[in-house]
Each structure stands twice: as structure tokens, then as C-alpha cells.
Design an enzyme around this catalytic site. Structure first.
Site, PDB file in Angstrom:
ATOM      1  CG  PHE A 264       7.456  -2.809   7.631  1.00  0.00           C
ATOM      2  CD1 PHE A 264       7.217  -2.562   8.363  1.00  0.00           C
ATOM      3  CD2 PHE A 264       8.384  -4.437   7.509  1.00  0.00           C
ATOM      4  CE1 PHE A 264       8.286  -2.576   9.698  1.00  0.00           C
ATOM      5  CE2 PHE A 264       8.714  -5.048   8.550  1.00  0.00           C
ATOM      6  CZ  PHE A 264       8.635  -3.845   9.709  1.00  0.00           C
TER       7      PHE A 264
ATOM      8  CG  ASP B 229       9.444  -7.287   0.649  1.00  0.00           C
ATOM      9  OD1 ASP B 229       9.791  -8.709   1.132  1.00  0.00           O
ATOM     10  OD2 ASP B 229       9.873  -6.593   1.547  1.00  0.00           O
TER      11      ASP B 229
ATOM     12  CE  LYS C 148       8.020 -11.246   8.736  1.00  0.00           C
ATOM     13  NZ  LYS C 148       7.172  -9.549   8.320  1.00  0.00           N
TER      14      LYS C 148
HETATM   15  C1  LIG Z   1       8.401  -8.939   8.471  1.00  0.00           C
HETATM   16  C2  LIG Z   1       9.061  -7.889   7.230  1.00  0.00           C
HETATM   17  C3  LIG Z   1      10.164  -7.663   6.642  1.00  0.00           C
HETATM   18  C4  LIG Z   1      11.179  -7.770   7.093  1.00  0.00           C
HETATM   19  O1  LIG Z   1      11.411  -9.381   8.078  1.00  0.00           O
HETATM   20  P1  LIG Z   1      11.986  -9.796   9.802  1.00  0.00           P
HETATM   21  O2  LIG Z   1      12.385 -10.809   9.773  1.00  0.00           O
HETATM   22  O3  LIG Z   1      11.577  -9.290  10.298  1.00  0.00           O
HETATM   23  O4  LIG Z   1      13.878  -8.884   9.145  1.00  0.00           O
HETATM   24  C5  LIG Z   1      10.257  -7.068   5.228  1.00  0.00           C
HETATM   25  N1  LIG Z   1       9.063  -6.680   4.930  1.00  0.00           N
HETATM   26  C6  LIG Z   1       8.088  -7.446   4.713  1.00  0.00           C
HETATM   27  C7  LIG Z   1       7.262  -7.203   3.973  1.00  0.00           C
HETATM   28  C8  LIG Z   1       7.280  -8.087   6.072  1.00  0.00           C
HETATM   29  O5  LIG Z   1       6.501  -8.672   6.296  1.00  0.00           O
END
Ligand SMILES: *Cc1c(COP(=O)(O)O)cnc(C)c1O
Length: 402
Positions: free
Chosen positions: A141, A226, A255
Site C-alpha cells: 500500500f 516507504d 502521517k
Molecule cells: C497512508 C500510507 C500512504 C498514503 O498516504 P496518504 O497521506 O493517505 O496519501 C502511503 N504509504 C503508506 C505505507 C501508508 O501507510
């Protein structure tokens, strides 16, 4: 008096139905606690998918927000502002890299990393034009843009949204051999999540970070971590890759960088990668605005001053240990790293959703991920007593059932 039902009805009527929230309407938050419109109190064990590592409305972060809001909020990057530089320096030094490129949401930061990797590939690795390949993992994700969903393996994320962006290759997660086999002379990067959060809290074998670092280095391929969900203390280290002393070429953050109050994201890398960007190549109207920068600095200060990574490590071990001791006929597995914990419900007992609804009735907000998994990821400011409070209720649900 408007009831929970009234608030849900109006949101359902006027909002697109792209989410399926639990039936609870929150109006106030403080620390690890939130209150609904009927005055009922809940322990937040989702933390907005780890955007609330510092807890709700941390006083230091709110103070920074209010102070900056009364001075200057936005200039765009057409002009300098007097906060951005200090923020970039703080984040770059914390992570141990030369530079930071600020954006707003996680998906934008991921897109930025992909652009950086492709351009690095053409300018530095001399990959032929439009031939760059990026390797990613199944069950990933990384966000919701069309390019990012192009390499999702989740049918629902893709259905109806084609045509998709080419240039990506998907390999199994936690499989270093698959990575080595997938690399070609046109491979510019391998991007992965240190723990797959949305994928169901999947923790790879120990040594995986080190192995993918060795392989990518050997083949002159960039390693992109990520850390949007795993970063900033969540797994018990400031960045999850630090568990194995691994230094990726690009760290993607978001985040919790916004301290739970404001969207702040970015990529962190050395000059060798960052200098592929020249004026006009890439940008964002709101990225790096003074409000974001000020909030970001306060968010980092709180993580450091309150030693939240260490706290997540210790409390995560305790929490997981206690969860594993619960004699539950329904639980298949408890797994996690730090305070990013998944409890997988056996398929024969249905999905995780009704367990989350039962927990909500008992005052705990958690959300299912990937059908079978209840994710427990409370704000890192949680106390041991509060975890014990939660454990009493979780034990009840996991032993008595739904
Ligand atoms: C939440 C998340 C994203 C996307 O972030 P948004 O602020 O919702 O666009 C990308 N990678 C990971 C691992 C995430 O948990």
C-alpha cells in the site's frame, strides 16, 4: 440535540461513499482518548493510521500551530518563508541525509520518490529514455493516485480506474531472491514498506532490510523505504529500517510528521538523488508552507523529547506478549513491531469487522485491515496503565467472541 445517527445520515447523503467507517461520531480528542457526540469516551487504537503518534492535540504541537497561524500560513514556493529551512534541516539531520523535499500527503511523497528515482535512472545510471523499471512488492500500500494503484495487487483499488501507468514490476514481499531475479539493467529502484501496515501488519523476516540493501547496492538500484506508516517511532525505532541499521537511498515520510493536525510529507535523500530536480521540474502549492513546517518541527520535537520510539518499543513488546497469552479460540496469530500490532482472526470465525464493532461498544476504537486482521496502533504517548485498560476489554472480546 443531534444524535450519532443524524451526523452519519448527513455525511452519507452528501459525501461520496468511498469509506465504510465504524458507526461512531467523534467530536473531541485529547492524548489517547476521544469522545463521541453523545459524550462516550473511547481509547483510540488506530491513531489515524499512525498519523497521531504524538496523540490528539499535543499541547506543544497545537501551540506551534496557533502561533504560526497568527503570523504567516502560506506563501507558495514562489517566495521563501522564514520557517521552511529550519524544518528541512531538522528532518534531514534527524534521518542523517543531505536534503528533504516537502509535500503534503503520503501519496504525493511516494510520487515524488518515484519521479526522483526515474530521473536519477536517466541522468545518472544512463537508462535509455522511458525504459526505467521500478520494482515493488505484492500486497503493497503506497497510496491512491493512478500511478500508485497501477502497481497495487488489490483488485478493488484498481477496478474501473485504468488505463494504468507502466514501468512497474511486482515481486513477492519478504523475498530477497525474487528481488535479485527481477532486477534488469533498466531497474532504477526497489520500493517497499518495512512492515506492510494496510496489507495486514505483515512483518518480514529478520535480515530482510539488510538483504534488500545489499542486493540493490550491488546492482546500482535505489532502495526506497516507504516509512509513511512505520516511521517516526511507530515500530520502536525512529525509522523501521534502523532496526537493521539499514540506510535506504530515499525515505518517504508523511502521517505523523504532521503531528496529527496537518498534512505534512516528503522524501529524504542525499544530494546525488535530490540534485536531479531543477526549478520547475516538480512542485506543490502547499508543500513546505510555513504552517506545515512549524507543525512538522514541533511534531519531531515531541517524538525526540518524549523518546516515543523507545516507548513504542517497550510498550509494544509488553502489549504483544500479553495479547499472545490470551487463550482465544478465534485468533490465528498476533504479530507486529513496536506499537504496530495485528491480531489475525481465523477465517472460520468470520471477518475482523464485528470484533472491531464489539471493541467499540466496550470503548476501544480499532479498525480491521485486510478482512481478517484487527490492527492495534495506539498513539505512542499511551501509558502502560492505558494498555492494561485496553487489554481487559480486548481479552473479553477475544475469549467471549462476538
Ligand atoms: C497512508 C500510507 C500512504 C498514503 O498516504 P496518504 O497521506 O493517505 O496519501 C502511503 N504509504 C503508506 C505505507 C501508508 O501507510
Amino acid at each position: 440535540m443531534r444524535s450519532t445517527k443524524d451526523y452519519i445520515e448527513i455525511a452519507e447523503k452528501y459525501g461520496a461513499h468511498n469509506y465504510h467507517p465504524l458507526d461512531v461520531v467523534i467530536e473531541k480528542g485529547e492524548g489517547v482518548w476521544v469522545w463521541d457526540v453523545e459524550g462516550k469516551k473511547y481509547l483510540d487504537m488506530l491513531s489515524a493510521y499512525s498519523a497521531l503518534n504524538q496523540g490528539h492535540r499535543h499541547p506543544k504541537i497545537i501551540e506551534a500551530l496557533v502561533e504560526q497561524a497568527s503570523l504567516l500560513t502560506l506563501t507558495s514556493r514562489a517566495f521563501h518563508n522564514n520557517v521552511l529551512g529550519d524544518f528541512l534541516k531538522k528532518l534531514a539531520e534527524l534521518a542523517g541525509y543531505d536534503k528533504v523535499l516537502p509535500m503534503n500527503t503520503g501519496a504525493e511523497a511516494v510520487e515524488t520518490a518515484l519521479k526522483a528515482a526515474r530521473k536519477w535512472g536517466y541522468l545518472k545510471k544512463k537508462v535509455p529514455e522511458n525504459k526505467a523499471e521500478i520494482i515493488v512488492c505484492a500486497n503493497n500500500f503506497h497510496g491512491r493516485t493512478i500511478t500508485i494503484i497501477s502497481f497495487s495487487t488489490e483488485d478493488q483499488y484498481k477496478y474501473g480506474f485504468g488505463p494504468f501507468t507502466p514501468g512497474f514490476k511486482v515481486i513477492p514481499y519478504d523475498d530477497p531472491d525474487a528481488l535479485e531475479n527481477a532486477i534488469t539493467e533498466n531497474t532504477v529502484a526497489f520500493m517497499f514498506e518495512p512492515v506492510q501496515g494496510e496489507g495486514g501488519v505483515i512483518v518480514p523476516h529478520e535480515g530482510y532490510y539488510k538483504k534488500v540493501r545489499e542486493i540493490t547496492k550491488k546492482h546500482n538500484v535505489l532502495l526506497i523505504a516507504d516509512e509513511i506508516q512505520t516511521g517516526f517511532g511507530r515500530t520502536g525505532k525512529m525509522f523501521a529500517v534502523w532496526h537493521e541499521d539499514v540506510r535506504p537511498d530515499i525515505i518517504v515520510v508523511g502521517k505523523a510528521l504532521g503531528g496529527g493536525v496537518y498534512p505534512v510529507s516528503g522524501i529524504i535523500a542525499d544530494d546525488e538523488i535530490m540534485d536531479v530536480f531543477t526549478p520547475g521540474d516538480h512542485g506543490s502549492t502547499f508543500g513546505g508552507n510555513p504552517l506545515a513546517a512549524r507543525v512538522g518541527m514541533a511534531a519531531l520535537d515531541v517524538l525526540i523529547e518524549e523518546k516515543l520510539p523507545d516507548r513504542a518499543y517497550e510498550l509494544g513488546e509488553y502489549f504483544m506478549d500479553r495479547l499472545r497469552k490470551i487463550q482465544s479460540p478465534y485468533v490465528k496469530e498476533v504479530r507486529g513491531k513496536g506499537l504496530l500490532i495485528g491480531v489475525e482472526i481465523k477465517k472460520e470465525y468470520g471477518t475482523a469487522r464485528p470484533y472491531c464493532e464489539k471493541l467499540r461498544d466496550l470503548g476501544i476504537l480499532a479498525k480491521e485491515t485486510h478482512e481478517q486482521v484487527i490492527r492495534f496502533a495506539p498513539p505512542l504517548v499511551i501509558s502502560k496503565e492505558e494498555i492494561d485498560w485496553a487489554l481487559e476489554r480486548i481479552e473479553k472480546v477475544l475469549t467471549e467472541g462476538i
